[in-house]
Design a protein around this motif. Structure first.
Motif, short mmCIF file in Angstrom:
data_model
loop_
_atom_site.label_atom_id
_atom_site.label_comp_id
_atom_site.label_asym_id
_atom_site.label_seq_id
_atom_site.Cartn_x
_atom_site.Cartn_y
_atom_site.Cartn_z
N LYS A 183 0.85 -1.19 0.00
CA LYS A 183 0.00 0.00 0.00
C LYS A 183 0.89 1.24 0.00
O LYS A 183 1.78 1.36 0.83
CB LYS A 183 -0.93 0.02 1.22
N ALA A 184 0.64 2.13 -0.94
CA ALA A 184 1.39 3.38 -1.03
C ALA A 184 2.90 3.15 -1.02
O ALA A 184 3.66 3.87 -0.36
CB ALA A 184 0.98 4.33 0.10
N GLY A 185 3.34 2.13 -1.72
CA GLY A 185 4.77 1.88 -1.86
C GLY A 185 5.43 1.27 -0.65
O GLY A 185 6.65 1.41 -0.46
N ALA A 186 4.68 0.56 0.18
CA ALA A 186 5.24 -0.10 1.36
C ALA A 186 4.55 -1.44 1.57
O ALA A 186 3.38 -1.61 1.19
CB ALA A 186 5.08 0.78 2.60
N VAL A 187 5.25 -2.38 2.18
CA VAL A 187 4.64 -3.67 2.52
C VAL A 187 3.80 -3.48 3.78
O VAL A 187 4.30 -3.03 4.81
CB VAL A 187 5.72 -4.74 2.78
N ILE A 188 2.52 -3.80 3.70
CA ILE A 188 1.66 -3.70 4.88
C ILE A 188 1.22 -5.07 5.38
O ILE A 188 0.55 -5.17 6.40
CB ILE A 188 0.43 -2.81 4.61
N GLY A 189 1.62 -6.12 4.66
CA GLY A 189 1.30 -7.47 5.10
C GLY A 189 2.15 -8.48 4.34
O GLY A 189 2.16 -8.47 3.10
N ALA A 190 2.88 -9.33 5.06
CA ALA A 190 3.70 -10.37 4.43
C ALA A 190 3.09 -11.75 4.59
O ALA A 190 3.71 -12.75 4.20
CB ALA A 190 5.10 -10.35 5.05
N ARG A 350 1.44 -16.52 10.07
CA ARG A 350 0.38 -15.52 9.99
C ARG A 350 0.69 -14.37 10.94
O ARG A 350 1.62 -14.43 11.75
CB ARG A 350 -0.99 -16.14 10.33
N ASP A 351 -0.11 -13.33 10.84
CA ASP A 351 0.03 -12.18 11.72
C ASP A 351 -1.37 -11.73 12.12
O ASP A 351 -2.23 -11.49 11.26
CB ASP A 351 0.78 -11.05 11.00
N HIS A 352 -1.60 -11.66 13.43
CA HIS A 352 -2.93 -11.32 13.94
C HIS A 352 -3.46 -10.01 13.35
O HIS A 352 -4.68 -9.86 13.16
CB HIS A 352 -2.89 -11.17 15.47
N THR A 353 -2.59 -9.05 13.10
CA THR A 353 -3.03 -7.71 12.67
C THR A 353 -2.60 -7.35 11.25
O THR A 353 -2.99 -6.29 10.76
CB THR A 353 -2.49 -6.64 13.63
N ARG A 354 -1.83 -8.22 10.58
CA ARG A 354 -1.28 -7.84 9.28
C ARG A 354 -1.60 -8.83 8.15
O ARG A 354 -1.16 -8.61 7.03
CB ARG A 354 0.24 -7.65 9.38
N ASP A 355 -2.30 -9.91 8.40
CA ASP A 355 -2.68 -10.81 7.32
C ASP A 355 -3.42 -10.02 6.24
O ASP A 355 -4.34 -9.25 6.53
CB ASP A 355 -3.61 -11.92 7.84
N TYR A 356 -2.99 -10.20 5.00
CA TYR A 356 -3.59 -9.49 3.85
C TYR A 356 -3.55 -7.97 4.03
O TYR A 356 -4.39 -7.24 3.50
CB TYR A 356 -5.03 -9.93 3.61
N GLY A 357 -2.57 -7.49 4.81
CA GLY A 357 -2.49 -6.05 5.06
C GLY A 357 -3.63 -5.51 5.89
O GLY A 357 -3.91 -4.31 5.86
N ASN A 358 -4.29 -6.41 6.64
CA ASN A 358 -5.44 -6.02 7.47
C ASN A 358 -6.52 -5.33 6.61
O ASN A 358 -7.19 -4.40 7.07
CB ASN A 358 -5.01 -5.10 8.62
N SER A 359 -6.65 -5.82 5.38
CA SER A 359 -7.57 -5.18 4.43
C SER A 359 -8.99 -5.72 4.49
O SER A 359 -9.89 -5.13 3.90
CB SER A 359 -7.02 -5.35 3.01
N PHE A 360 -9.18 -6.85 5.19
CA PHE A 360 -10.49 -7.51 5.18
C PHE A 360 -10.91 -7.86 6.60
O PHE A 360 -10.10 -7.93 7.51
CB PHE A 360 -10.44 -8.77 4.31
N THR A 361 -12.20 -8.09 6.77
CA THR A 361 -12.75 -8.49 8.06
C THR A 361 -13.18 -9.94 7.98
O THR A 361 -13.99 -10.33 7.11
CB THR A 361 -13.95 -7.62 8.44
N PHE A 362 -12.66 -10.75 8.90
CA PHE A 362 -13.00 -12.18 8.90
C PHE A 362 -13.83 -12.53 10.13
O PHE A 362 -13.72 -11.88 11.16
CB PHE A 362 -11.72 -13.03 8.89
#
Length: 362
Positions: A183-190, A350-362
């Protein structure tokens, strides 16, 4: 069928020889053919790694036909983001273009994107990806058929690669799922990132490959440092035949931490917990890995470790987990499929707060 066999043989050669930074990461050159567009792109001057990834992604796109491009680039949506698997299920469970259906130049350009987006540590990152893919060729040579092959791996862009918007790189196949969100030229989720291996080691041309040996060794060292009472506190009552949070288990983190609090460990033991995380975190680009490791280190006091089965991590259903405010890593031993007399490994980061860049609600 003959064409498929030739492609399977050719792709491992690309995997071995297309990893020079100059050739596969910094510069991508394609030639004019009847179904590709000529493009020469020098990405070495990119401002940072995400910008280089975008540059190489655009260079890869320039090698494709319009039909291929429409398969490569799909919407950045939850439906597409969660479409990944560790199974040898081909395109039925994945987005994007299959390696075996691309020209040699296109495969080289595609893998250049993956190489730039992943880590440079030996046996981690892109090095590990190449070995996991090569293991599928070992399975193919043993089992035959069309289930396993380094050609049955897929690349997809969710959204348009750019340094301003949000998009996601997916790359995966049997025993591999890479999901990196920008997002905006940075990794927000690995994450999520799945890695497995069968066979867990093999020899090719006199060289031994064991791409997940570092992961197993790190977890083993962590568990081996525990006292008898600490092991008792860390042991889970449940038995695990696979990782808990694999594909289609998004957002299903346990509601409470289980096992042994890292805060109760000695300083030396805490460092072993951090070291056990590193082989997974170092799979993303080096700068992002350093940032995430610093975050996970700062959260050690609220992190827990747990295991099931045997702490030796050598037999079927031996399982270990690291669960922090952010980090979630699982590693499990399973009886082999093609090699049933051996075990093989599955793992998930996985990452509790960064999976998929925290782009979705599961």
């Amino acid at each position: 069928m003959k064409k498929r066999t030739m492609l399977i043989i050719g792709i491992p050669t690309l995997l071995i020889f297309a990893c020079s930074k100059k050739d596969s990461t910094d510069t991508t050159t394609t030639t004019t053919t009847t179904d590709t567009t000529t493009s020469t792109s020098d990405c070495s001057s990119a401002a940072n790694t995400p910008a280089k990834v975008v540059c190489l992604a655009e260079a890869f796109e320039a090698t494709l036909t319009s039909t291929q491009l429409s398969t490569l680039v799909v919407d950045f949506s939850q439906t597409n983001a969660v479409k990944w698997s560790n199974l040898p299920c081909g395109s039925s469970c994945r987005n994007g273009l299959q390696m075996a259906n691309l020209t040699t130049a296109q495969v080289t350009a595609a893998l250049a994107v993956v190489a730039a987006a992943t880590g440079t540590v030996t046996d981690e990152g892109y090095s590990e990806i190449k070995q996991i893919m090569a293991a599928d060729d070992v399975l193919n040579a043993t089992a035959g058929g069309t289930t396993y092959s380094s050609g049955i791996y897929f690349i997809a862009f969710l959204g348009t690669p750019s340094t301003t918007g949000t998009w996601m790189l997916q790359f995966g196949g049997h025993h591999l799922a890479v999901n990196i969100t920008y997002k905006a030229g940075a990794v927000i989720g690995a994450t999520p990132r799945f890695e497995g291996i069968e066979p867990k080691s093999w020899v090719t041309s006199g060289t031994t490959y064991a791409p997940l040996a570092g992961e197993q060794a790190g977890m083993l060292a962590m568990l081996s440092s525990l006292s008898t009472s600490q092991l008792a506190s860390a042991k889970l009552s449940a038995t695990f035949s696979d990782v808990l949070l694999g594909p289609n288990e998004d957002g299903q983190f346990p509601s409470s931490k289980q096992g042994l609090a890292v805060s109760s460990l000695t300083s030396a033991q805490q460092l072993l917990v951090l070291a056990a995380m590193k082989p997974w975190v170092e799979d993303v680009d080096d700068s992002t890995a350093a940032t995430l490791l610093a975050t996970y280190k700062n959260e050690l006091s609220s992190t827990y470790i747990a295991y099931s089965g045997n702490a030796t991590l050598a037999t079927n259903a031996d399982y270990v987990r690291i669960d922090g405010p952010s980090v979630w890593i699982e590693f499990v031993c399973q009886t082999g499929v093609v090699y049933p007399s051996q075990i093989h490994y599955h793992s998930i980061w996985r990452d509790h707060t960064r999976d998929y860049g925290n782009s979705f609600t599961f």
